[in-house]
Design an enzyme around this catalytic site. Structure first.
Site, PDB file in Angstrom:
ATOM      1  CB  CYS A 188      -0.897  -0.021   1.230  1.00 54.29           C
ATOM      2  SG  CYS A 188      -1.795   1.522   1.462  1.00 54.29           S
ATOM      3  CB  CYS A 226      -5.537   4.333  -5.155  1.00 56.77           C
ATOM      4  SG  CYS A 226      -4.659   2.818  -5.581  1.00 56.77           S
TER       5      CYS A 226
END
Lengths: 300, 300
Positions: free
Chosen positions: A97, A231
């Site tokens: 991530c 994101c």
């Protein structure tokens, strides 16, 4: 008592999970461009690697818990080196991530005093540098870069490019006058699971060219199955595709739905070179998890 | 340093808003039946009454902030007496929040050691008793109880009863086989602003009789303009209406969308008597707000 070693009703909190007296502040909440995380220090308590995973859904629950997109655990592994583990809010572990890794670097800088470090993620060993509220990661060249292709979806045809930046992404350029307000459904969910993609589908990011150095990017994320405020790896993928096409000149500024800006700087040909990703990691709070929360979610 | 007097990047946190060295733990997050709140101790810092309100939207933001339905500030006013102020997540101050007031009592019990107290809210002075994780409030008889009426909405006619429990409520009995799963829209939003109601409309709660002592209740809340996991005063209103009709026998157990149960016990005729409301107040976390968060929202 003002919060020293006490829980609900004023009773002392006993030792145990997430509550040792040696760890008066045992989580931090940070966000990277509106992508929010709870961070835990495995150096202070290595047992967290076992204790934390079953609690992730409870910790991340936005009504019963503290609330977050995911949880990160950092464990020192050497000199200025740490392992970073990441769990989605549903409790599943993920390889990488990007926004979470930036937040992990800021957390490590505050806890252990390192300004530069190497973070071992499930994707790669990622060098990170912390400068105040900004964190820069050096990421490998993207993998599995595929040619543009046309995907039939929702009664139209969308041109998209698939590439992997830790996780798979599909990048689509749009020219929408209402770019920041338009509903991404039904376009994005149909693309995200399009049968022409590999099994598991992809995160979907739509990009708009704002000027020769700036993109606007919105992302629909797997796992979340919805839009997030940013994101990080999708922002990287969009910037690399746009730079490769010559739509923008690197370093590329990516404006996210959070209005925070990430900067993507490839070190050579955009789709074949390592790159630097920099952006803010903002601190929200630090604190102790209540034993009530842990108990409620262990019982559920 | 492990969180002692430091902020992001390892720099010391200076004194100032929400950060005095005398307040190492300056917020708590609790929820009452899934209705979640941030609580602050005005006894430790009376200046919070001025400093807190502009920060409420940032504190409650579920991506940039800690995340909550609302914020409560408690200020001691006498022996076992405190003023409780409540702000919705949008920053507006409201007269009363039943679940929030239960959480405030639990917070006061932990901070100041009181088990019984009187809480001065914008609605009434409310006696509260804390017994472990359960909190009981004694609320006044409901006000402005109106007769049943039929309201035309969404192509059908709904029978509802309007009454005020601190804030206005419209109660509707339903018999839905899919009670917990059915979408409340479009029924609830149209009722919530129905032109036959008073200006400002009402919170809307639908109830289902589960057995002679138990109701299921779901609520669509004003301000939130959506369903919450529990609306404490709506649960009270639904229980009193159902008891007045003889559909259930008091004390009434109300199952909420959170699956937590609240108990409503009128002390005489249900629509004309004071009542006791009891239910859980669950601790989630305690901690310190970061100066980053305060700075970001003061600038926005």
């Amino acid at each position: 008592m003002r919060g020293e070693g006490r829980g609900r009703g004023g009773e002392p909190v006993g030792p145990g999970l997430l509550h040792g007296a040696d760890r008066p502040v045992n989580f931090a909440k940070l966000h990277g461009a509106g992508n929010d995380f709870l961070l835990f220090d495995g150096g202070a308590n290595p047992a967290l690697a076992d204790e934390l995973p079953p609690l992730v859904p409870g910790l991340c629950h936005r009504r019963f818990g503290i609330g977050a997109d995911g949880v990160l655990l950092v464990l020192p592994t050497g000199v200025a080196a740490a392992r970073v583990r990441y769990w989605n809010s549903d409790g599943s572990e993920a390889a990488f991530c990007a926004n979470g890794t930036r937040c992990a670097a800021s957390f490590i800088a505050a806890r252990w005093g390192w300004r530069e470090m190497v973070l071992e993620t499930g994707y790669a060993a990622i060098p990170a540098a912390v400068d105040g509220g900004q964190v820069e990661l050096r990421l490998p060249a993207p993998g599995e870069v595929r040619p543009w292709r046309e995907l039939a979806v929702a009664g139209t045809v969308v041109r998209g490019r698939y590439l992997v930046v830790g996780v798979p992404h599909l990048i689509v350029r749009v020219e929408w006058p209402d770019f920041w307000r338009r509903e991404l459904a039904p376009l994005a969910p149909a693309l995200r699971r399009h049968p022409d993609l590999r099994a598991g589908g992809a995160n979907v990011s739509v990009l708009q060219v704002e000027d020769e150095r700036t993109l606007g990017v919105r992302s629909w994320e797997r796992g979340v199955e919805g839009e997030t405020l940013s994101c990080g790896s999708g922002d990287v993928a969009a910037a690399l595709v746009a730079a490769a096409e010559g739509w923008v000149v690197p370093p590329v500024a990516v404006r996210t739905a959070s209005k925070r800006v990430l900067t993507v700087a490839p070190e050579g040909p955009p789709l074949a070179s390592p790159l630097r990703l920099s952006g803010p990691a903002e601190w929200v709070a630090e604190g102790r998890v209540s034993s009530d929360l842990a108990a409620a979610f262990r019982l559920d």
